[in-house]
Design a protein around this motif. Structure first.
Motif, short mmCIF file in Angstrom:
data_model
loop_
_atom_site.label_atom_id
_atom_site.label_comp_id
_atom_site.label_asym_id
_atom_site.label_seq_id
_atom_site.Cartn_x
_atom_site.Cartn_y
_atom_site.Cartn_z
N GLN A 59 -50.79 30.67 -40.48
CA GLN A 59 -50.05 29.90 -39.48
C GLN A 59 -50.70 28.53 -39.32
OE1 GLN A 59 -50.30 30.56 -35.05
NE2 GLN A 59 -48.15 31.12 -35.28
N LEU A 60 -49.90 27.50 -39.49
CA LEU A 60 -50.32 26.13 -39.21
C LEU A 60 -49.13 25.40 -38.64
CD1 LEU A 60 -52.50 23.82 -39.59
CD2 LEU A 60 -51.22 23.21 -41.64
N PHE A 61 -49.34 24.66 -37.56
CA PHE A 61 -48.28 23.85 -36.98
C PHE A 61 -48.50 22.38 -37.32
CE2 PHE A 61 -47.94 27.57 -34.21
CZ PHE A 61 -46.56 27.69 -34.05
N VAL A 62 -47.40 21.69 -37.58
CA VAL A 62 -47.42 20.24 -37.76
C VAL A 62 -46.33 19.65 -36.87
CG1 VAL A 62 -48.14 20.55 -40.15
CG2 VAL A 62 -45.74 20.09 -39.66
N HIS A 63 -46.48 18.37 -36.54
CA HIS A 63 -45.37 17.71 -35.83
C HIS A 63 -44.93 16.48 -36.59
CE1 HIS A 63 -48.43 15.06 -33.61
NE2 HIS A 63 -47.50 14.18 -33.95
N PHE A 64 -43.68 16.11 -36.38
CA PHE A 64 -43.13 14.90 -36.96
C PHE A 64 -41.97 14.43 -36.08
CE2 PHE A 64 -40.81 18.43 -38.84
CZ PHE A 64 -39.49 18.02 -38.85
N ASP A 65 -41.61 13.15 -36.21
CA ASP A 65 -40.55 12.56 -35.41
C ASP A 65 -39.38 12.14 -36.31
OD1 ASP A 65 -42.13 12.75 -33.10
OD2 ASP A 65 -43.08 10.82 -33.52
N HIS A 79 -33.70 26.39 -44.07
CA HIS A 79 -33.25 26.91 -45.37
C HIS A 79 -33.34 25.83 -46.43
CE1 HIS A 79 -31.03 29.42 -48.20
NE2 HIS A 79 -30.29 28.36 -48.47
N ALA A 80 -32.89 24.63 -46.10
CA ALA A 80 -32.94 23.52 -47.05
C ALA A 80 -34.37 23.13 -47.38
CB ALA A 80 -32.17 22.33 -46.48
N LEU A 81 -35.21 23.11 -46.35
CA LEU A 81 -36.61 22.74 -46.56
C LEU A 81 -37.31 23.74 -47.46
CD1 LEU A 81 -39.01 20.90 -45.90
CD2 LEU A 81 -39.38 22.24 -43.81
N ASN A 82 -37.10 25.02 -47.22
CA ASN A 82 -37.74 26.05 -48.05
C ASN A 82 -37.25 26.02 -49.49
OD1 ASN A 82 -39.72 27.46 -46.49
ND2 ASN A 82 -38.06 28.28 -45.23
N SER A 83 -36.02 25.58 -49.69
CA SER A 83 -35.50 25.49 -51.06
C SER A 83 -36.19 24.37 -51.84
CB SER A 83 -33.99 25.27 -51.04
OG SER A 83 -33.67 23.98 -50.56
N LEU A 84 -36.75 23.39 -51.13
CA LEU A 84 -37.43 22.27 -51.78
C LEU A 84 -38.95 22.48 -51.88
CD1 LEU A 84 -35.56 19.23 -50.19
CD2 LEU A 84 -35.39 20.04 -52.54
N LEU A 85 -39.49 23.26 -50.97
CA LEU A 85 -40.94 23.50 -50.99
C LEU A 85 -41.31 24.42 -52.15
CD1 LEU A 85 -41.63 24.05 -47.18
CD2 LEU A 85 -42.47 22.14 -48.58
N PRO A 86 -42.54 24.28 -52.68
CA PRO A 86 -43.00 25.22 -53.71
C PRO A 86 -43.04 26.64 -53.17
CG PRO A 86 -44.47 23.32 -53.54
CD PRO A 86 -43.54 23.23 -52.38
N ALA A 87 -43.08 27.61 -54.07
CA ALA A 87 -43.04 29.02 -53.67
C ALA A 87 -44.25 29.43 -52.83
CB ALA A 87 -42.95 29.91 -54.91
N ASP A 88 -45.35 28.68 -52.93
CA ASP A 88 -46.57 29.05 -52.19
C ASP A 88 -46.70 28.34 -50.85
OD1 ASP A 88 -47.02 26.58 -53.35
OD2 ASP A 88 -48.67 27.25 -54.63
N ILE A 89 -45.63 27.66 -50.40
CA ILE A 89 -45.59 27.05 -49.07
C ILE A 89 -44.27 27.47 -48.42
CG2 ILE A 89 -45.63 24.94 -47.71
CD1 ILE A 89 -46.94 23.53 -50.09
N ALA A 90 -44.33 27.97 -47.18
CA ALA A 90 -43.12 28.41 -46.50
C ALA A 90 -43.04 27.82 -45.10
CB ALA A 90 -43.06 29.94 -46.41
N ALA A 91 -41.87 27.30 -44.75
CA ALA A 91 -41.58 26.85 -43.39
C ALA A 91 -40.98 28.01 -42.63
CB ALA A 91 -40.62 25.67 -43.42
N GLN A 92 -41.57 28.37 -41.49
CA GLN A 92 -41.16 29.57 -40.79
C GLN A 92 -40.39 29.34 -39.50
OE1 GLN A 92 -45.23 31.35 -40.72
NE2 GLN A 92 -44.30 32.98 -41.93
N ARG A 93 -40.70 28.22 -38.83
CA ARG A 93 -40.06 27.99 -37.53
C ARG A 93 -40.04 26.50 -37.22
NH1 ARG A 93 -42.35 30.39 -31.87
NH2 ARG A 93 -44.26 30.37 -33.11
N LEU A 94 -38.96 26.05 -36.59
CA LEU A 94 -38.82 24.65 -36.18
C LEU A 94 -38.55 24.62 -34.69
CD1 LEU A 94 -38.69 21.70 -37.32
CD2 LEU A 94 -36.19 21.99 -37.33
N LEU A 95 -39.30 23.82 -33.96
CA LEU A 95 -39.18 23.75 -32.50
C LEU A 95 -39.01 22.30 -32.06
CD1 LEU A 95 -42.19 26.11 -31.70
CD2 LEU A 95 -39.78 26.74 -31.59
N ALA A 96 -37.98 22.02 -31.28
CA ALA A 96 -37.80 20.70 -30.68
C ALA A 96 -38.61 20.65 -29.38
CB ALA A 96 -36.32 20.46 -30.39
N LEU A 97 -39.54 19.68 -29.30
CA LEU A 97 -40.44 19.62 -28.15
C LEU A 97 -40.43 18.22 -27.53
CD1 LEU A 97 -43.45 21.69 -29.50
CD2 LEU A 97 -41.78 22.41 -27.80
N HIS A 98 -41.15 18.08 -26.43
CA HIS A 98 -41.20 16.81 -25.72
C HIS A 98 -41.96 15.77 -26.56
CE1 HIS A 98 -45.40 17.68 -24.51
NE2 HIS A 98 -44.97 18.93 -24.37
#
Length: 248
Positions: A59-65, A79-98
């Protein structure tokens, strides 16, 4: 602009750590490239911390704007992001925050584990460190208790790192046998560069060389990296959890 937190996991075997760097492929580089392809704009990600070459993250969190309303369907985006990422990197959750939420500075605790196995196992290649001798686990756990609490852990830090303080508060430090592997679990409010691998090496010195458990106190008080044990190989180390006050 809308700030998003993205939860990732990755196998660090093929990467020179998390952070973007010159002349080496990193996890952050691959993530930025995928985000920029989808969003069609330059994206800068900020991670909860950095992992070294070969270290893994459950588990690692990153933020971006991004511009507001640019990501309307989070499930579709993942789904689109995971299709572009290599097989050894997975995006699991996206959260809209302040807009002031910060993946690095807002984290209140982090947890790591270090995995050791005994006997050759091709399915653990680059996922766990093979140790030939059986250490004294009871003695290592006795020593690990001296790590608990708020203290200066400079003796376990890589030299010449740019930090304001070596003070950390460790809330968990223990060895557990899990499915035939020996696993060291450690949690703290923050970690210094190379800290976990140096701690594991120091505890193994105690467990393998019959040193007194309390000898780790002298190492901690010395604030001298040369007094601590050798850093264990990176491939047995996992970042397992990052905690925020506003994320379940």
């Amino acid at each position: 602009m809308q700030r998003f937190f993205l939860e990732l996991c990755y196998d660090g075997t093929r990467y020179h750590g998390w952070q973007v760097q010159d002349n080496a492929v990193s996890v952050q580089q691959r993530l930025n490239e995928a985000l920029q392809t989808i969003l069609r704009t330059t994206v800068e990600t900020i991670g909860a911390g950095r992992t070294d070459t070969g270290v893994h993250a459950k588990q690692l969190f990153v933020h971006f704007d991004v511009e507001e309303n640019q990501i309307r369907d989070q499930t579709r985006f993942l789904h689109a992001l995971n299709s572009l990422l290599p097989a050894d990197i997975a995006a699991q959750r996206l959260l809209a925050l302040h807009p002031d939420a910060h993946a690095r500075f807002d984290a209140t605790a982090r947890s790591y584990e270090y995995r050791i196995h005994f006997g050759k196992d091709p399915f653990l290649l680059n996922k766990s460190w093979q140790l030939r001798e059986q250490p004294d686990v009871t003695k290592m756990n006795d020593a690990a208790r001296y790590l608990l609490g708020k203290q200066d852990f400079g003796c376990f830090s890589k030299s010449n790192t740019q930090v304001f303080t070596n003070i950390c508060t460790v809330t968990r430090a223990e060895w557990i046998v899990e499915q035939g592997q020996l696993v060291f679990h450690i949690s703290a409010d923050r970690f210094l560069r190379n800290m976990v691998r140096a701690i594991v090496g120091t505890l193994l010195d105690i467990g393998l060389k019959n040193k007194p458990a309390a000898s780790i106190v002298d190492v901690i008080n010395s604030q001298d990296r040369s007094k601590a044990g050798t850093s264990v190989p990176a491939h047995g180390l996992y970042l397992t959890r990052v905690i925020y006050p506003y994320i379940d």
